[in-house]
Design an enzyme around this catalytic site. Sequence first.
Site, PDB file in Angstrom:
ATOM      1  N   GLY A  27      24.680  -6.577-103.811  1.00  0.00           N
ATOM      2  CA  GLY A  27      23.802  -5.512-101.702  1.00  0.00           C
ATOM      3  C   GLY A  27      24.946  -4.986-101.657  1.00  0.00           C
ATOM      4  N   ALA A  28      25.895  -4.377-102.901  1.00  0.00           N
ATOM      5  CA  ALA A  28      27.175  -3.952-102.069  1.00  0.00           C
ATOM      6  C   ALA A  28      26.738  -2.084-102.421  1.00  0.00           C
ATOM      7  CB  ALA A  28      28.560  -3.886-103.890  1.00  0.00           C
ATOM      8  N   ASP A  71      18.520  -7.552-110.132  1.00  0.00           N
ATOM      9  CA  ASP A  71      18.006  -7.709-108.785  1.00  0.00           C
ATOM     10  C   ASP A  71      18.045  -9.094-108.397  1.00  0.00           C
ATOM     11  OD1 ASP A  71      15.057  -8.480-107.472  1.00  0.00           O
ATOM     12  OD2 ASP A  71      13.414  -7.462-108.574  1.00  0.00           O
ATOM     13  N   VAL A  72      18.122  -9.521-106.949  1.00  0.00           N
ATOM     14  CA  VAL A  72      18.701 -10.976-106.671  1.00  0.00           C
ATOM     15  C   VAL A  72      17.788 -12.011-107.365  1.00  0.00           C
ATOM     16  CG1 VAL A  72      20.696 -10.117-105.888  1.00  0.00           C
ATOM     17  CG2 VAL A  72      18.826 -10.823-104.742  1.00  0.00           C
ATOM     18  N   SER A 116      15.483 -16.362 -80.127  1.00  0.00           N
ATOM     19  CA  SER A 116      13.574 -16.417 -80.643  1.00  0.00           C
ATOM     20  C   SER A 116      14.078 -15.041 -80.324  1.00  0.00           C
ATOM     21  CB  SER A 116      13.240 -17.082 -79.179  1.00  0.00           C
ATOM     22  OG  SER A 116      13.276 -18.207 -79.217  1.00  0.00           O
ATOM     23  N   TYR A 165      11.881 -12.762 -91.458  1.00  0.00           N
ATOM     24  CA  TYR A 165      13.288 -12.908 -92.076  1.00  0.00           C
ATOM     25  C   TYR A 165      14.747 -13.736 -90.801  1.00  0.00           C
ATOM     26  CZ  TYR A 165      17.657  -9.850 -91.015  1.00  0.00           C
ATOM     27  OH  TYR A 165      18.948  -9.302 -91.381  1.00  0.00           O
ATOM     28  N   ALA A 177      13.310 -16.826 -90.651  1.00  0.00           N
ATOM     29  CA  ALA A 177      13.560 -18.492 -90.965  1.00  0.00           C
ATOM     30  C   ALA A 177      14.197 -17.723 -92.029  1.00  0.00           C
ATOM     31  CB  ALA A 177      12.143 -18.394 -91.769  1.00  0.00           C
ATOM     32  N   LYS A 182      17.213 -16.381 -93.023  1.00  0.00           N
ATOM     33  CA  LYS A 182      18.168 -16.362 -92.373  1.00  0.00           C
ATOM     34  C   LYS A 182      19.369 -17.892 -91.623  1.00  0.00           C
ATOM     35  CE  LYS A 182      19.732 -12.337 -93.206  1.00  0.00           C
ATOM     36  NZ  LYS A 182      20.347 -12.250 -95.380  1.00  0.00           N
TER      37      LYS A 182
HETATM   38  N1  LIG Z   1      22.364  -4.897 -90.512  1.00  0.00           N
HETATM   39  C1  LIG Z   1      22.586  -5.712 -89.272  1.00  0.00           C
HETATM   40  O1  LIG Z   1      22.267  -5.672 -88.333  1.00  0.00           O
HETATM   41  C2  LIG Z   1      22.386  -6.930 -90.339  1.00  0.00           C
HETATM   42  C3  LIG Z   1      22.482  -8.023 -89.412  1.00  0.00           C
HETATM   43  C4  LIG Z   1      22.687  -9.948 -89.377  1.00  0.00           C
HETATM   44  C5  LIG Z   1      22.657  -9.769 -91.252  1.00  0.00           C
HETATM   45  N2  LIG Z   1      22.512  -8.769 -91.660  1.00  0.00           N
HETATM   46  C6  LIG Z   1      22.966  -9.061 -93.051  1.00  0.00           C
HETATM   47  O2  LIG Z   1      23.752  -8.388 -93.650  1.00  0.00           O
HETATM   48  C7  LIG Z   1      22.761  -7.816 -94.902  1.00  0.00           C
HETATM   49  C8  LIG Z   1      23.548  -6.511 -95.276  1.00  0.00           C
HETATM   50  O3  LIG Z   1      22.710  -5.592 -94.951  1.00  0.00           O
HETATM   51  P1  LIG Z   1      22.694  -4.064 -94.399  1.00  0.00           P
HETATM   52  O4  LIG Z   1      21.992  -4.631 -92.983  1.00  0.00           O
HETATM   53  O5  LIG Z   1      24.367  -3.540 -94.488  1.00  0.00           O
HETATM   54  O6  LIG Z   1      22.155  -3.255 -95.429  1.00  0.00           O
HETATM   55  P2  LIG Z   1      21.646  -2.496 -96.255  1.00  0.00           P
HETATM   56  O7  LIG Z   1      20.215  -1.795 -96.119  1.00  0.00           O
HETATM   57  O8  LIG Z   1      22.093  -1.533 -95.838  1.00  0.00           O
HETATM   58  O9  LIG Z   1      22.493  -3.059 -97.513  1.00  0.00           O
HETATM   59  C9  LIG Z   1      21.395  -4.082 -98.627  1.00  0.00           C
HETATM   60  C10 LIG Z   1      21.318  -4.316 -99.985  1.00  0.00           C
HETATM   61  O10 LIG Z   1      20.623  -4.953-100.488  1.00  0.00           O
HETATM   62  C11 LIG Z   1      20.324  -4.093-101.879  1.00  0.00           C
HETATM   63  N3  LIG Z   1      19.655  -5.242-102.383  1.00  0.00           N
HETATM   64  C12 LIG Z   1      17.719  -5.272-101.317  1.00  0.00           C
HETATM   65  N4  LIG Z   1      16.808  -5.760-102.257  1.00  0.00           N
HETATM   66  C13 LIG Z   1      17.592  -6.401-102.986  1.00  0.00           C
HETATM   67  C14 LIG Z   1      17.861  -7.090-104.649  1.00  0.00           C
HETATM   68  N5  LIG Z   1      16.014  -8.064-104.929  1.00  0.00           N
HETATM   69  N6  LIG Z   1      18.761  -7.721-105.287  1.00  0.00           N
HETATM   70  C15 LIG Z   1      19.578  -6.504-105.010  1.00  0.00           C
HETATM   71  N7  LIG Z   1      20.448  -5.886-104.447  1.00  0.00           N
HETATM   72  C16 LIG Z   1      19.356  -5.971-103.468  1.00  0.00           C
HETATM   73  C17 LIG Z   1      19.919  -3.169-101.194  1.00  0.00           C
HETATM   74  O11 LIG Z   1      19.956  -2.129-102.476  1.00  0.00           O
HETATM   75  C18 LIG Z   1      21.021  -2.616-100.306  1.00  0.00           C
HETATM   76  O12 LIG Z   1      22.317  -1.617-100.999  1.00  0.00           O
HETATM   77  C19 LIG Z   1      21.530  -8.422 -95.552  1.00  0.00           C
HETATM   78  O13 LIG Z   1      21.618  -9.964 -96.017  1.00  0.00           O
HETATM   79  C20 LIG Z   1      20.786  -8.496 -94.279  1.00  0.00           C
HETATM   80  O14 LIG Z   1      19.937  -9.325 -93.506  1.00  0.00           O
HETATM   81  C21 LIG Z   1      22.472  -7.101 -91.478  1.00  0.00           C
END
Ligand SMILES: NC(=O)c1ccc[n+]([C@@H]2O[C@H](COP(=O)([O-])OP(=O)(O)OC[C@H]3O[C@@H](n4cnc5c(N)ncnc54)[C@H](O)[C@@H]3O)[C@@H](O)[C@H]2O)c1
Length: 261
Positions: free
Chosen positions: A20-21, A70-71, A156, A167, A169, A171
């Site tokens: 997700g970089a 694709d993870v 909740s 989502y 669940a 996490k």
């Molecule tokens: N933004 C928030 O408020 C928040 C809060 C808590 C947790 N998170 C978690 O943090 C992590 C990063 O989220 P973010 O906010 O940076 O989101 P984001 O959408 O900015 O980045 C997510 C990245 O994951 C990549 N991705 C999606 N599906 C993929 C796949 N199948 N294979 C490989 N890459 C894939 C996307 O292309 C994207 O670059 C996520 O796991 C998210 O659930 C985010």
Amino acid sequence: MEREVFKLFDLSGKTAVVTGAASGIGRATSLRLAEFGANVVLADININDAERVAEEIRNMGGEALPLKVDVTRVEDTKRMVENALNKFNKVDILVNCAGILSMKSATDLREGDIDKLMAVNFKGTIFCCQAFIPHMRERKSGKIVNIGSSLSSRASVCNLTGGGADYNASKAAVQSFTRSLAWELSAYGINVNAVAPGVTVTPMHKDTIEVAKSIFVPSIPLGRLAEPEDIANVVLFLVSDAASYVQGQTIHVNGGQIMVD
Ligand SMILES: NC(=O)c1ccc[n+]([C@@H]2O[C@H](COP(=O)([O-])OP(=O)(O)OC[C@H]3O[C@@H](n4cnc5c(N)ncnc54)[C@H](O)[C@@H]3O)[C@@H](O)[C@H]2O)c1
């Protein structure tokens, strides 16, 4: 005076793989780890944006390898390991940031919705860990950080449209998996921990950020949403030698929104 403690955070010569970089927390983490000396493998389904992040790292004088991954596909995660080892010979750090959000109400969830969400957030995290574990186990060293969610996993809360049960669940599952994996891998000198962000200003919330501010900020003691760098800094700590004795923990980075032991 050269301070010994600073060396604990030096990642020179280390290789970090960040999924997700290409965006948000994954991008900020990749940049932070590169700033501290790591070579970074940028694994994302969105290769164009991963390449842009790689360019940012090269402009800082660092080394980066963008990969289309694709993870949810085990064969992609295996190819990720091969490419990372071909380029950098070893992998020291894995940060699982790839994730997607869901907004549907629990009562409207279809099997396909649940499968899609869990495939990325939960199974994708497991597949990426499994891909690197043999290498880390052989070297008797490694740091794995999974990304959970501070509110979603525990409270909740509903997401911004009143849904998101799958989502939430997913996490909680990531945080539970982190503890089990930490238990299994302790004997091999591998640290496994999670970071649970509060609501963070990233493209994940691009259409909902103003609503998120109005709903959440009043209940955040520090008075603002998280920036991606707030989360990246804690990931940096967990992958550094400063966190050698931190194992199986989830560190909540939420501005004080939920305070429990
Ligand atoms: N933004 C928030 O408020 C928040 C809060 C808590 C947790 N998170 C978690 O943090 C992590 C990063 O989220 P973010 O906010 O940076 O989101 P984001 O959408 O900015 O980045 C997510 C990245 O994951 C990549 N991705 C999606 N599906 C993929 C796949 N199948 N294979 C490989 N890459 C894939 C996307 O292309 C994207 O670059 C996520 O796991 C998210 O659930 C985010």
